[in-house]
Every structure is written in structure tokens, then in C-alpha cells.
Design a protein around this motif. Structure first.
Motif, PDB file in Angstrom:
ATOM      1  N   ARG A 247      38.519  32.912  47.552  1.00 34.57           N
ATOM      2  CA  ARG A 247      40.056  32.756  47.857  1.00 34.57           C
ATOM      3  C   ARG A 247      39.836  33.582  48.616  1.00 34.57           C
ATOM      4  NH1 ARG A 247      42.551  32.670  41.336  1.00 34.57           N
ATOM      5  NH2 ARG A 247      42.132  34.995  42.172  1.00 34.57           N
TER       6      ARG A 247
ATOM      7  N   TYR B 117      38.087  36.293  44.950  1.00 33.94           N
ATOM      8  CA  TYR B 117      37.461  35.757  43.481  1.00 33.94           C
ATOM      9  C   TYR B 117      37.542  34.460  44.301  1.00 33.94           C
ATOM     10  CZ  TYR B 117      38.861  40.317  41.678  1.00 33.94           C
ATOM     11  OH  TYR B 117      39.136  40.754  40.494  1.00 33.94           O
ATOM     12  N   HIS B 118      36.482  34.029  43.342  1.00 37.78           N
ATOM     13  CA  HIS B 118      36.131  32.500  43.153  1.00 37.78           C
ATOM     14  C   HIS B 118      37.050  31.782  41.619  1.00 37.78           C
ATOM     15  CE1 HIS B 118      32.600  34.129  45.063  1.00 37.78           C
ATOM     16  NE2 HIS B 118      32.533  32.727  45.134  1.00 37.78           N
ATOM     17  N   GLN B 119      37.948  30.355  42.523  1.00 40.71           N
ATOM     18  CA  GLN B 119      38.746  29.600  41.988  1.00 40.71           C
ATOM     19  C   GLN B 119      37.446  29.291  40.670  1.00 40.71           C
ATOM     20  OE1 GLN B 119      41.807  30.219  42.047  1.00 40.71           O
ATOM     21  NE2 GLN B 119      42.805  28.307  40.298  1.00 40.71           N
TER      22      GLN B 119
ATOM     23  N   SER C 192      38.950  40.138  34.480  1.00 38.73           N
ATOM     24  CA  SER C 192      39.028  38.531  34.336  1.00 38.73           C
ATOM     25  C   SER C 192      38.555  37.554  33.244  1.00 38.73           C
ATOM     26  CB  SER C 192      37.880  37.034  35.152  1.00 38.73           C
ATOM     27  OG  SER C 192      37.966  37.554  36.580  1.00 38.73           O
TER      28      SER C 192
ATOM     29  N   ARG D  76      41.306  32.945  38.426  1.00 41.03           N
ATOM     30  CA  ARG D  76      39.854  33.673  37.987  1.00 41.03           C
ATOM     31  C   ARG D  76      39.096  34.199  37.189  1.00 41.03           C
ATOM     32  NH1 ARG D  76      40.810  38.986  37.049  1.00 41.03           N
ATOM     33  NH2 ARG D  76      42.672  39.454  37.732  1.00 41.03           N
TER      34      ARG D  76
ATOM     35  N   TYR E   5      27.733  36.673  43.121  1.00 48.28           N
ATOM     36  CA  TYR E   5      28.371  35.438  43.369  1.00 48.28           C
ATOM     37  C   TYR E   5      28.589  35.934  45.325  1.00 48.28           C
ATOM     38  CZ  TYR E   5      31.704  34.155  39.910  1.00 48.28           C
ATOM     39  OH  TYR E   5      31.905  33.636  38.208  1.00 48.28           O
TER      40      TYR E   5
END
Length: 305
Positions: free
Chosen positions: A22, A26-28, A143, A159, A189
Motif C-alpha cells: 500500500r 504495509y501490505h493488504q 498489526s 494490514r 516482505y
């Protein structure tokens, strides 16, 4: 001085579906958290000198100098965040963390300590914040922290900080292969991004199979549905992890996969008896630095003394 002891569990990811990075870095995620009965203990002793100190020991009480004890420790950050929320700058605390959760093992040990510190400091300082208010602070810290306040099973979205409890009809049995050398979650990641070359989905797949298996309580159905999208990235950084995963390709484990960003490998077992037998065999093979038997779901952070 008043002290409070809190016990907080480790987590594994029954599903970890990862979307594209994102704008905030962070990643969804669409993940299913599962708390297991491996616990860290956080003892908070209050003071009124404004000092926030952290002491980290292993299960035998021996110091763990490789684990940060300064303000980079998430437990210290949790205490400072709570103190700011209470607007009481003179509140101080000594946090003694007794660790059983592997460090940098993909089992949220740091996040567990943050969740435990939030609960312990709220109690020892008589802060009076509700669990909902603590959830808000937990989401700021990381998270995984909100889930570890509650434990059990939960669907994590955003996240991972948006947590929805999920019921299950069974206790699940696990054997964990633990490595002495941990892995950096940001590095895994970053490798995921490199390998996907921007082809990742903005919205990850929903883990419907895992949710259905939890509802039915069927360990074989759960084994068939579990998935970790970070596996290839972790193996790219640590190819030797493949040897441990290969152990899970034959019975008696129903399946084996990395927990979170690794390197801890978790094996789902049909029952407690097979878990004990397999754990002995796994120790004899010498693939892992440690082997642990666990079960879940386990309760979240709670005051025990």
C-alpha cells in the motif's frame, strides 16, 4: 510496589494471503490468526519516577541480551503509549518479560509482549481503559497486537489490525520446529515484493476454506486450506528452510507450513497422541534447533497474578 503479571500467547497464521504493498508501505492482508498455548509472561511493577525499564529473560530466568531492552522494545513502546493516553507523565514501570515465544520466529513474540504490557500497565497503573480502548492503542503498536489481546481465532484484514473473532469447534494440535536464527519480517516482505514484481493483487483472496474448516472443526479440512503467501520469499532468503517443510509432506503431519514471515515451521497433527510421537521423531532428525508441542486456540492476554 504493586506488581501485576500477565500471560500472553503466541500466534500462528492459518492463512496468510498477501496483497500488493500500500501507499503507507504495509501490505493488504487477509489472514486467519490462531493463538496457541505457548506464552510469554510480563510482570509490571509500578513506580512513580517516570522511568520505563525492560528486562528480558528466557524461561529459565537467564538474560537474553540479543533482545532489545531499550525503547525499541515493543513492550516499552506500549507502556509509553499508554502513559501518554493517560496523560500521567510521572507513571513509571519495570517490565520483566519472561520469553517462551521464539524471537523473530514469525509467531508475533514482540507483538505479544506489547499486548501484555498494555494490559499489565493499564492494571498496575489503575488506568481504567476498556478493552476497546486498549484495542485502539494496540493497532497503533503493530498489526498483530490487537489480536493478541483477545486470542482465540480471528480474521485479520487491512494490514492485519482489523480483527474479527472466528469460532471453531475443535482444539487443534501442533508440533513446531523452531530455529535459533530468526528472520526479519520487513526483509521477507521486501523479497515478496521483489519476487512478485508488482503483480500482487490489491485485494488478497478471502480465506474461505480455513474459516469453513474452523467452523467444522475438521483438522484434515483445515490442512487442505492452509496457505502462506510469504513462503517463497522466506525460502528465497533461507533456502535451507525447505528441508524442514519437506518433513510435512508425509504422514503423520496433516500439513506443514511456515508461520507468518518464518522461520518457525508448524505441523498440524491429527490428535495429541500423534503430536507427541512426531515431536520425538522430529527431535531425533535434528533439522530444527528446538521442537515444541502446542495446541490452540488459546486465550489472549490475561492477568494471572
Amino acid at each position: 510496589m504493586r506488581s501485576v503479571k500477565v500471560r500472553v500467547p503466541a500466534k500462528i497464521n492459518l492463512a496468510l494471503h498477501v496483497g500488493a504493498a500500500r501507499a503507507d508501505g504495509y501490505h493488504q492482508l487477509a489472514t486467519v490468526f490462531h493463538a496457541i498455548d505457548i506464552h510469554d509472561e510480563i510482570t509490571a511493577t509500578a513506580s512513580h519516577d517516570g522511568a520505563v525499564n525492560v528486562e528480558v529473560v528466557d524461561i529459565l530466568g537467564k538474560p537474553m541480551p540479543h533482545v532489545p531492552s531499550d525503547r525499541t522494545n515493543l513492550a516499552a513502546q506500549a507502556a509509553l503509549l499508554l502513559r501518554d493516553r493517560l496523560a500521567e507523565p510521572d507513571l513509571g514501570v519495570h517490565l520483566r518479560i519472561r520469553k517462551a515465544i521464539p524471537v523473530a520466529g514469525g509467531m508475533a513474540g514482540g507483538s505479544a509482549d506489547a499486548a501484555g504490557a498494555l494490559l499489565a500497565c493499564n492494571d498496575v497503573w489503575r488506568g481504567g481503559l476498556t478493552r476497546r480502548e486498549l484495542d485502539t492503542l494496540a493497532a497503533v503498536l503493530g498489526s498483530d497486537v490487537p489480536f493478541l489481546l483477545h486470542g482465540g481465532n480471528a480474521l485479520g484484514t487491512g494490514r492485519g489490525e482489523q480483527v474479527t473473532p472466528v469460532l471453531s469447534r475443535s482444539t487443534f494440535h501442533w508440533v513446531l520446529g523452531v530455529y535459533a536464527e530468526g528472520m526479519s519480517t520487513p526483509a521477507v516482505y521486501a523479497e515478496f515484493d521483489r519476487l512478485s514484481e508488482g503483480r500482487g493483487k490489491n485485494t488478497p483472496d478471502e480465506p474461505h476454506g480455513v474459516l469453513a474448516a474452523l467452523g467444522s472443526g475438521d483438522p484434515e479440512a483445515l490442512a487442505g486450506a492452509m496457505r502462506n503467501d510469504l513462503t517463497d520469499a522466506a525460502l528465497s532468503l533461507r533456502p535451507e528452510l525447505a528441508r524442514g517443510l519437506d518433513v510435512g509432506s508425509a504422514r503423520p503431519p496433516l500439513t506443514g507450513l511456515l508461520s507468518g514471515s518464518g522461520p518457525t515451521t508448524v505441523f498440524l497433527m491429527p490428535d495429541s497422541e500423534s503430536a507427541e510421537v512426531f515431536s520425538v521423531d522430529l527431535r531425533d532428525q535434528g533439522i530444527f534447533d528446538g521442537v515444541v508441542v502446542a495446541e490452540g486456540p488459546a486465550a489472549g492476554a490475561r492477568v494471572v497474578g
